[in-house]
Design a protein around this motif. Structure first.
Motif, PDB file in Angstrom:
ATOM      1  N   LEU A  28       0.825  -1.200   0.000  1.00 36.19           N
ATOM      2  CA  LEU A  28       0.000   0.000   0.000  1.00 36.19           C
ATOM      3  C   LEU A  28       0.861   1.253   0.000  1.00 36.19           C
ATOM      4  N   SER A  29       0.302   2.304  -0.542  1.00 36.01           N
ATOM      5  CA  SER A  29       0.974   3.595  -0.500  1.00 36.01           C
ATOM      6  C   SER A  29       0.838   4.168   0.910  1.00 36.01           C
ATOM      7  N   PRO A  30       1.899   4.727   1.473  1.00 36.88           N
ATOM      8  CA  PRO A  30       1.794   5.310   2.828  1.00 36.88           C
ATOM      9  C   PRO A  30       0.709   6.383   2.868  1.00 36.88           C
ATOM     10  N   PRO A  31      -0.077   6.417   3.922  1.00 32.34           N
ATOM     11  CA  PRO A  31      -1.184   7.383   4.003  1.00 32.34           C
ATOM     12  C   PRO A  31      -0.708   8.823   4.133  1.00 32.34           C
ATOM     13  N   ILE A  32      -1.510   9.727   3.604  1.00 40.22           N
ATOM     14  CA  ILE A  32      -1.210  11.160   3.753  1.00 40.22           C
ATOM     15  C   ILE A  32      -2.046  11.776   4.869  1.00 40.22           C
ATOM     16  N   ILE A  33      -3.054  11.053   5.318  1.00 39.72           N
ATOM     17  CA  ILE A  33      -3.970  11.573   6.337  1.00 39.72           C
ATOM     18  C   ILE A  33      -3.518  11.105   7.717  1.00 39.72           C
ATOM     19  N   ASP A  34      -3.324  12.037   8.615  1.00 39.25           N
ATOM     20  CA  ASP A  34      -2.784  11.738   9.945  1.00 39.25           C
ATOM     21  C   ASP A  34      -3.622  10.716  10.703  1.00 39.25           C
ATOM     22  N   HIS A  35      -4.931  10.808  10.577  1.00 38.34           N
ATOM     23  CA  HIS A  35      -5.813   9.898  11.310  1.00 38.34           C
ATOM     24  C   HIS A  35      -5.558   8.447  10.897  1.00 38.34           C
ATOM     25  N   THR A  36      -5.344   8.238   9.598  1.00 35.49           N
ATOM     26  CA  THR A  36      -5.059   6.892   9.091  1.00 35.49           C
ATOM     27  C   THR A  36      -3.687   6.431   9.563  1.00 35.49           C
ATOM     28  N   THR A  37      -2.714   7.333   9.513  1.00 32.06           N
ATOM     29  CA  THR A  37      -1.363   7.006   9.975  1.00 32.06           C
ATOM     30  C   THR A  37      -1.382   6.591  11.440  1.00 32.06           C
ATOM     31  N   ASP A  38      -2.102   7.337  12.255  1.00 35.99           N
ATOM     32  CA  ASP A  38      -2.191   7.036  13.689  1.00 35.99           C
ATOM     33  C   ASP A  38      -2.842   5.679  13.930  1.00 35.99           C
ATOM     34  N   PHE A  39      -3.916   5.399  13.183  1.00 36.24           N
ATOM     35  CA  PHE A  39      -4.623   4.123  13.343  1.00 36.24           C
ATOM     36  C   PHE A  39      -3.705   2.952  13.010  1.00 36.24           C
ATOM     37  N   MET A  40      -2.950   3.074  11.926  1.00 40.40           N
ATOM     38  CA  MET A  40      -2.065   1.989  11.508  1.00 40.40           C
ATOM     39  C   MET A  40      -0.924   1.797  12.499  1.00 40.40           C
ATOM     40  N   ALA A  41      -0.388   2.908  13.004  1.00 38.33           N
ATOM     41  CA  ALA A  41       0.705   2.820  13.976  1.00 38.33           C
ATOM     42  C   ALA A  41       0.216   2.221  15.290  1.00 38.33           C
ATOM     43  N   ARG A  42      -0.960   2.644  15.714  1.00 38.52           N
ATOM     44  CA  ARG A  42      -1.527   2.175  16.983  1.00 38.52           C
ATOM     45  C   ARG A  42      -1.811   0.678  16.958  1.00 38.52           C
ATOM     46  N   ASN A  43      -2.189   0.164  15.791  1.00 35.13           N
ATOM     47  CA  ASN A  43      -2.526  -1.255  15.662  1.00 35.13           C
ATOM     48  C   ASN A  43      -1.415  -2.073  15.006  1.00 35.13           C
TER      49      ASN A  43
END
Length: 311
Positions: free
Chosen positions: A117-132
């Motif tokens: 997948l392409s790395p997300p540009i939206i912070d909310h998505t980035t946070d969700f992926m990092a958190r999980n």
């Protein structure tokens, strides 16, 4: 138009069904991302299944460039899996085996591709992926998409795949103007940004659903693509039906390392295990993170990802 279940593909991309994620399909779709690259799933030469009842490994070799041998190998292993599952069900009915002692083993994928997948540009998505601890590697299983991967190189496949998903999302909105709270708002932004940042015009990009007519056969189609990093890793080239089973590995530490490698998450995992002033691995920090001895940590890295020590 070819028959393809785009919604099913989307659920595979967002990893719905992952035991570690209890989220509903709807809540996961808002984290949908475009793909950056695709790779072959069957780049090894073996399909395997460990039968816990018989304590035996069943396998079939296949030729990577011979589709019939690949399919025959997978069908054989899936047949063994069916036999195992039926046998366990019979033992449960007879009271020989307790239900919670048995987990049904799913079939091997028959038409799989790996996607990054392409790395997300939206912070909310980035946070969700990092958190999980969600990595960017996905596996999709679809006969038509696989057929496209047999013919196209990444330069053609990736934009057309992303256009297929984008068109589907836009069709779902039915022309309505979305607000940030809508499930599809962020995914559409991610796809539009991917096309813009890639210098590709969305309107002029054909979708995978347009079919393969007129598409030239690539000399290096997606099904033969291997990630350079993966190619440098010392992993046994096989497709395992029950890869999490301890029988495959020397230790839980080895299983963890291999899982990180296969999900393209090893580099992120060891990011904070480097010396500050020198780009070298701090084995002591790594062993603490893996909860093992320094010797074991170094051994597993040397065995499965020696490039890490060479950086």
């Amino acid at each position: 138009m070819p028959s393809i279940d785009v919604y099913k593909l989307i659920t595979q991309i967002v990893n719905h069904g992952d035991k570690l994620l209890s989220n509903s399909k709807r809540s996961l779709i808002k984290y949908l991302l475009p793909i950056e690259k695709s790779f072959g799933y069957y780049t090894g030469n073996k399909a395997e299944f460990y039968d816990p009842q018989e304590d035996q490994i069943f396998y079939r070799n296949f030729k990577v460039d011979d589709e019939q041998s690949r399919i025959d190998s997978i069908n054989y292993i899936n047949g063994r899996i069916d036999y195992y599952n039926r046998h366990c069900d019979e033992q449960i009915k007879k009271g020989i085996l307790v239900r919670n002692e048995y987990s049904k083993i799913p079939h091997l994928y028959e038409w799989a591709l790996k996607l990054r997948l392409s790395p997300p540009i939206i912070d909310h998505t980035t946070d969700f992926m990092a958190r999980n601890s969600i990595a960017l590697i996905r596996t999709v299983d679809d006969p038509y998409v696989y057929k496209c991967g047999m013919k196209m190189a990444n330069d053609d496949f990736v934009p057309r795949f992303n256009k297929m998903i984008y068109d589907y999302l836009i069709a779902l909105t039915k022309g309505k103007k979305l607000v940030p709270q809508n499930t599809l708002y962020n995914p559409i932004l991610e796809f539009e940004d991917w096309f813009m940042s890639s210098g590709i015009e969305i309107e002029k990009t054909p979708s995978l659903t347009n079919g393969l007519k007129g598409t030239k056969q690539s000399k290096l189609p997606v099904i033969f693509e291997v990630d350079d990093k993966t190619a440098s890793i010392n992993l046994k080239p096989s497709i395992k039906a029950n890869p999490d089973y301890k029988r495959w590995y020397q230790s839980p530490i080895e299983a963890k390392i291999i899982n990180l490698i296969e999900n393209d998450a090893l580099d992120n995992f060891i990011h904070d295990c480097r010396f500050k002033n020198v780009n070298k691995i701090n084995i002591k920090k790594l062993s603490k993170k893996l909860n093992c001895s320094d010797k074991t940590a170094k051994k597993m890295i040397q065995l499965h990802a020696p490039y890490i020590l060479e950086l």
